[in-house]
Design an enzyme around this catalytic site. Structure first.
Site, PDB file in Angstrom:
ATOM      1  N   HIS A  99       0.849  -1.199   0.000  1.00  0.00           N
ATOM      2  CA  HIS A  99       0.000   0.000   0.000  1.00  0.00           C
ATOM      3  C   HIS A  99       0.875   1.236   0.000  1.00  0.00           C
ATOM      4  CE1 HIS A  99       0.642  -1.444   4.128  1.00  0.00           C
ATOM      5  NE2 HIS A  99       0.701  -0.160   4.498  1.00  0.00           N
ATOM      6  N   HIS A 101       0.816   5.118   1.217  1.00  0.00           N
ATOM      7  CA  HIS A 101       0.152   6.126   2.048  1.00  0.00           C
ATOM      8  C   HIS A 101       0.205   7.454   1.298  1.00  0.00           C
ATOM      9  CE1 HIS A 101       0.329   3.814   5.937  1.00  0.00           C
ATOM     10  NE2 HIS A 101       1.335   3.228   5.328  1.00  0.00           N
TER      11      HIS A 101
END
Ligand code: AMP
Ligand code: ZN
Length: 146
Positions: A99, A101
């Site tokens: 992922h 951010h």
């Protein structure tokens, strides 16, 4: 991935405040924002980290990160943005589904990274580390060409 919390969000088994979905990725609000408005950009396919994610998947993801950061800037009138991506527990990775951010920044947000620049003992110490990494890189490129 049965137990991965981000895969469960993708499948709709866990709630998330989504702001974008396409064939390859979803974007949703981080429930523990470093700065309010903090977003997570994830691929729909499960890959644990940067090393495991195919370059073609990464290329699409980073293009989406760029688009999402632009929307965040316009919507929240941000003064800046931090893009973060952690790999391994030592780096602070908690969820093993890659992922990015997208952390909005404001001049007034009061947030400071705990970024402490160190010093090399001497230029030899720095050069030795550079040489180690260069050695691996040149080995990898000669393997690719050969
Ligand atoms: P990392 O430390 O890079 O692995 O980041 C994991 C991030 O996922 C953290 O910022 C958490 O706040 C966030 N997070 C964990 N669970 C959820 C969830 N169910 N919904 C939204 N964000 C989550
Ligand atoms: Zn997953």
């Amino acid at each position: 991935m049965q137990d991965c919390i981000f895969c469960r969000i993708i499948r709709g088994e866990l709630p998330a405040t989504r702001i974008h979905e396409d064939n390859d990725a979803i974007v949703f609000m981080d429930i523990g924002p470093v700065v309010k408005g903090h977003l997570l950009v994830i691929p729909k396919e499960h890959y644990a980290n940067l090393e495991e994610t195919p370059a073609a998947v990464l290329a699409k993801l980073i293009a989406l990160v760029q688009k999402i950061a632009a929307a965040q800037k316009k919507a929240l009138r941000t003064d800046g943005v931090n893009i973060m991506q952690s790999n391994g527990r030592a780096a602070g990775q908690v969820v093993d589904h890659i992922h990015f951010h997208v952390i909005p920044r404001f001049l007034s947000d009061g947030h400071h990274w705990n970024w402490k620049a160190q010093k090399y003992a001497d230029s030899g110490e720095m050069q030795a580390l550079a040489d180690k990494i260069k050695g691996i890189l040149s080995g990898a490129s000669s393997q690719q060409s050969g």
